[in-house]
Design a protein around this motif. Structure first.
Motif, short mmCIF file in Angstrom:
data_model
loop_
_atom_site.label_atom_id
_atom_site.label_comp_id
_atom_site.label_asym_id
_atom_site.label_seq_id
_atom_site.Cartn_x
_atom_site.Cartn_y
_atom_site.Cartn_z
N HIS A 73 0.85 -1.19 0.00
CA HIS A 73 0.00 0.00 0.00
C HIS A 73 0.89 1.24 0.00
CE1 HIS A 73 -3.13 2.71 2.22
NE2 HIS A 73 -3.15 2.91 0.91
N SER A 74 0.82 1.99 -1.10
CA SER A 74 1.57 3.24 -1.21
C SER A 74 0.61 4.40 -0.97
CB SER A 74 2.20 3.37 -2.60
OG SER A 74 3.06 2.28 -2.87
N TRP A 75 1.03 5.38 -0.17
CA TRP A 75 0.12 6.49 0.13
C TRP A 75 0.89 7.74 0.55
CZ3 TRP A 75 -0.16 8.19 5.34
CH2 TRP A 75 0.44 7.35 6.29
N SER A 76 0.21 8.84 0.44
CA SER A 76 0.74 10.13 0.86
C SER A 76 -0.35 10.88 1.62
CB SER A 76 1.21 10.95 -0.34
OG SER A 76 2.25 10.31 -1.03
N GLY A 77 0.01 11.95 2.26
CA GLY A 77 -0.99 12.76 2.94
C GLY A 77 -1.48 12.11 4.21
N ALA A 78 -2.56 11.34 4.10
CA ALA A 78 -3.14 10.70 5.28
C ALA A 78 -3.91 9.46 4.85
CB ALA A 78 -4.08 11.67 6.01
N ARG A 79 -4.01 8.52 5.77
CA ARG A 79 -4.82 7.34 5.52
C ARG A 79 -5.67 7.03 6.74
NH1 ARG A 79 -3.97 2.35 7.57
NH2 ARG A 79 -2.22 2.15 9.02
N LEU A 80 -6.77 6.33 6.53
CA LEU A 80 -7.65 5.91 7.61
C LEU A 80 -7.09 4.61 8.19
CD1 LEU A 80 -11.00 6.70 5.82
CD2 LEU A 80 -10.18 7.80 7.93
N ALA A 81 -6.50 4.71 9.37
CA ALA A 81 -5.93 3.53 10.01
C ALA A 81 -7.02 2.60 10.53
CB ALA A 81 -5.00 3.95 11.14
N SER A 82 -8.13 3.18 11.01
CA SER A 82 -9.27 2.38 11.44
C SER A 82 -10.52 3.22 11.40
CB SER A 82 -9.06 1.80 12.85
OG SER A 82 -9.17 2.82 13.83
N VAL A 83 -11.64 2.55 11.14
CA VAL A 83 -12.95 3.19 11.16
C VAL A 83 -13.87 2.32 11.99
CG1 VAL A 83 -14.96 3.87 9.79
CG2 VAL A 83 -12.65 4.28 8.91
N ARG A 84 -14.47 2.95 13.01
CA ARG A 84 -15.40 2.22 13.89
C ARG A 84 -16.77 2.89 13.84
NH1 ARG A 84 -14.83 2.37 19.16
NH2 ARG A 84 -13.33 4.09 19.32
N PRO A 85 -17.71 2.29 13.11
CA PRO A 85 -19.06 2.85 13.09
C PRO A 85 -19.91 2.24 14.23
CG PRO A 85 -18.82 1.20 11.36
CD PRO A 85 -17.52 1.23 12.11
N LEU A 86 -20.29 3.07 15.18
CA LEU A 86 -21.15 2.64 16.29
C LEU A 86 -22.59 2.95 15.89
CD1 LEU A 86 -18.95 4.11 19.16
CD2 LEU A 86 -19.09 1.72 18.46
N VAL A 87 -23.33 1.92 15.53
CA VAL A 87 -24.67 2.09 14.98
C VAL A 87 -25.70 1.75 16.05
CG1 VAL A 87 -26.24 1.42 13.13
CG2 VAL A 87 -23.76 1.42 12.73
#
Length: 815
Positions: A183-197
């Motif tokens: 995975h190549s990336w710049s700037g920022a990435r979402l390390a984790s997403v937790r949707p509490l529904v």
């Protein structure tokens, strides 16, 4: 920019020890050593005959996977090696430099490797140490722990049933078992997403908690969108955590199957530097290829879930509606999980739905399943009870084991929590019971056994990361650490005195609040058995047959379990039919008994839905995906509406959303079909309710128990009860006519009984392994007719299809 590149091509497999003599073998990634050696023709199929016994060396060998890939500097600030699954003790090397050493099959990994990459060719090597060596070394360091099997599986974070179980082979794997990529990336990435529904009155509430990893120090915009509602927040330089709350007005609710529909809502979360977010919103961004942000997408469902534990109950409540669980335990569908495709899962989960199930328990000796598994359950309305992977053993809590357990728990809770089908986190399988009731406490002599996981670490992780759904410390469990864990009157119970020691009528003595595990063995389909045990048909008691029976004294228990219910088998064909039939009867008796006790009992989870290989086991669907007679019995016992004899009462069970009204006709008959007594009872059963109908003496008392039976009919549903066991009933020799006629896609078989016919069964796979029938185990009174549809890709011989041993019944005539 952000780009993911799979690294699945060009791999080779080599045994590190020269004396093994395996080098440069083409390897599939994802995959494992066993499947690579099998594809190369270097080993025989581990599932056939006694091949398993000759392959134990694989789990005691060090293996190296290696590939070369080309990299041309793409201008990204970061490059990460992403490993979704390494099984299990792995050293990862890039261009000869050690990137990391891992020890956990159950978690994913991300390693920064930008500084190690070279322009042009790069070599990636993953060396897997022997799982046995690792686990045995840890056992020696920490002291042994008691368990169900004399294998070291508690000392390694790996699928426990790899080391053998009472239904599974000992095939200890190594390999890159889930995707691997760059995975190549710049700037920022979402390390984790937790949707509490959650639900807030009629509205849906989604609290998105996002963790951001930065390659830039500037401000970031984090956005989320679902159901036409959008939210945005800003992260100042140096900030990494974002919280966004979205309120969706009156969304459609997600329901378990049988209770409503399963609408799913796409949720999108994004992060980007502020200037890019502004440009994108205005439509001025020249090219998406230049984006230095990241986006996460997934589907969610709006529903609430809780456990009702009042008075010792164990009731899963969805959207404030108590759900009677009609479930089964799920084990890994293959010893080599990389072979389990989405299509295969769709078939297996379809078989669960076809048997009227509404829940699968992902059992703790296996895995956190693939995303496809939970996605399909979301779409099918199959509830998921998820065990953490601890089963049937005391587990050490010393480091680094505890750190690994916490890392895997965090990883998988975050990965799976978006799925509405997931309704329960469960700490372990049978370990609390083992500590209290199986003599472990004395053997441990003060050593750790896993209590810190089940009562502290795991509930703490769930409470922190996923407070939207309940946690339960283990199964069986009675609700408090100081209570007897396997008390039927509280919480969840496992029932294993039946099968191990008691006749299956013993189920009748139980009044559980929730039966989370119970079962009875039967052999696989005949075609499955004959594929696995090749050559001449095996004799009863033969070593060839015993290799595919893993339970202690399993063959003896199968025969003992026939009890007075069925006659002794005279050969393999009779043994196959009678033990399959006995399995179906045992579970029918239990399921009907427990369903009739609702709402005192609010769930049954049979052991087990599936198999991982061709074996004699407790499954309803065998290792070659064929439905055993048990599957048909479960389908009938798990139907929305049920008519069942319970002692001197007929109980009408209505697990549908509407009231059930009609007339119940109960008739006592002679075996000849002559009615001896009859009564009709008008009834009205409320939705999700039961109605006991007490019967008068004329219907429940036989003048001659060996020559009479009783039937109960309500609409198109019926039940049959004999007054004596089959071995004591004066059955006439079956007199029937059976005809077979071709129809599109197969054959229609019509059977008309001139005498009583007990548990009519059709086994078309004996003629063609691809053939299957739509119904099974039908009892006909004189004059009654049953019609079966046999699906097969080729025409089947009508004479063979309508005679022994393909067409069977208890009182058959073989001449």
């Amino acid at each position: 920019m952000s780009m993911y590149r799979p690294l699945h091509d060009g791999w080779t497999l080599t045994a590190v020890a020269d004396e093994v003599g395996v080098a440069g073998v083409p390897a599939a990634v994802p995959g494992c050593v066993h499947t690579d050696l099998l594809a190369a023709g270097l080993i025989d199929d581990p599932y056939l005959d006694g091949n398993e016994d000759r392959l134990t060396w694989i789990g005691r060998t060090t293996w190296a996977y290696e590939t070369t890939f080309t990299w041309t500097g793409d201008g990204s600030a970061r490059a990460d090696l992403v490993c979704d699954g390494l099984d299990t003790v792995a050293a990862v090397l890039l261009n000869g430099a050690e990137v990391a050493v891992t020890e956990n099959m159950h978690r994913s990994y991300r390693f920064p490797v930008r500084e190690l990459l070279r322009e042009g060719a790069n070599t990636l090597r993953v060396v897997f140490g022997s799982p046995y060596d690792h686990a045995e070394r840890r056992r020696a360091e920490l002291g042994d722990r008691p368990g169900a099997y004399d294998e070291p599986y508690p000392f390694i974070r790996k699928m426990a049933c790899n080391f053998g179980w009472d239904w599974g082979p000992t095939l200890v794997t190594s390999g890159i078992w889930r995707p691997i990529g760059l995975h190549s990336w710049s700037g920022a990435r979402l390390a984790s997403v937790r949707p509490l529904v959650t639900l807030d009155g009629r509205d849906g509430r989604v609290e998105v908690r996002a963790t951001v990893e930065r390659a830039t120090g500037g401000p970031l915009a984090v956005t989320a969108e679902v159901g036409g509602v959008r939210a945005e927040t800003r992260l100042a330089p140096g900030e990494h955590e974002a919280v966004l709350v979205l309120t969706v007005p009156a969304p459609e609710l997600w329901w378990p199957r049988g209770y409503g529909d399963q609408p799913l809502y796409p949720l999108t979360v994004g992060v980007a530097p502020v200037e890019e977010a502004v440009e994108e919103a205005s439509g001025d961004q020249a090219s998406g290829d230049q984006a230095s942000g990241d986006e996460w997408t997934g589907t969610i469902g709006f529903r609430s879930v809780r456990l009702d534990l009042a008075g010792g109950a164990f009731t899963i409540v969805v959207n404030d509606v108590p759900v009677f669980v009609r479930g089964a335990n799920w084990i890994p569908d293959d010893c080599f999980p990389s072979r389990v495709t989405r299509e295969r899962l769709a078939e297996r989960l379809g078989q669960a739905c076809g048997a009227n199930m509404n829940l699968l328990r992902v059992w703790g000796g296996g895995l956190y399943e693939s995303g496809d598994f939970y996605d399909l359950c979301d779409r099918l309305g199959l509830l998921v009870w998820q065990d953490f992977p601890f089963a049937c053993a005391a587990y050490p809590e010393e480091e680094p084991f505890t750190a690994e357990v916490e890392a895997e728990a965090r990883d998988n809770v975050v990965r799976l929590m978006r799925h509405p089908s997931l309704v329960l986190w469960n700490g372990n399988n049978e370990n609390i019971e083992g500590y209290h009731d199986w003599g472990w406490r004395e053997k441990l002599d003060g050593r750790t056994w896993g209590a810190g996981f089940y009562f502290d670490l795991l509930p703490r992780v769930v409470a922190e990361l996923d407070p939207t759904r309940p946690y339960w410390p283990g199964s069986p469990y009675s609700g408090a650490p100081d209570l007897p864990p396997n008390d039927p009157s509280r919480g969840t119970v496992h029932i294993w005195d039946v099968w191990n020691r008691e006749d299956w009528l013993r189920y009748g003595a139980y009044r559980p609040r929730f039966a989370a595990e119970f079962g009875f063995q039967g052999p696989p389909a005949y075609a499955t058995l004959r594929r696995a045990v090749r050559g001449e048909p095996p004799a009863l008691g033969s070593p060839a047959l015993a290799r595919h029976q893993k339970a202690h004294d399993g063959m003896k228990k199968l025969l003992r379990g026939l009890g007075d219910h069925l006659p002794r088998p005279s050969g393999l064909d009779d043994w196959h039919y009678l033990t399959q039939l006995n399995q179906a009867r045992a579970l029918t008796f239990a399921l009907e008994r427990f369903r009739a006790q609702a709402p005192h009992c609010m769930g049954t989870v049979v052991w087990q839905l599936n198999d991982c290989w061709p074996v004699i086991s407790w499954s309803a669907v065998d290792g070659d995906a064929r439905r055993k007679p048990l599957w048909y019995a479960i389908r009938r016992a798990y139907a929305d509406r049920l008519v069942t004899f319970q002692d001197d009462t007929v109980v009408l069970v209505n697990d549908s959303a509407g009231e059930w009204t009609g007339e119940l006709a109960v008739t006592r008959l002679a075996l000849s079909g002559e009615p001896l007594a009859r009564r009709a009872f008008p009834f009205a059963v409320p939705a999700r309710g039961t109605l006991p109908v007490p019967l008068p003496a004329a219907l429940v008392t036989a003048a001659d128990p060996a020559k009479e039976l009783t039937t109960a009919t309500a609409g198109d549903l019926s039940a049959v009860r004999f007054f004596a066991e089959d071995t004591e009933v004066a059955f006439p020799e079956a007199d029937l006519t059976a005809t077979a006629e071709p129809v599109p896609g197969g054959t229609r078989v019509t059977v008309t009984a001139r005498t009583l016919v007990r548990d009519l069964a059709l086994f078309p796979d004996r003629l063609d392994p691809r053939a299957e029938v739509d119904d099974m185990l039908v009892t006909l009174v004189p004059g009654a007719t049953a019609t079966f549809h046999v699906a097969s890709p080729v025409p089947l011989d009508p004479a063979a299809l309508t005679t022994y041993p393909v067409l069977r019944c208890v009182n058959e005539a073989k001449g």
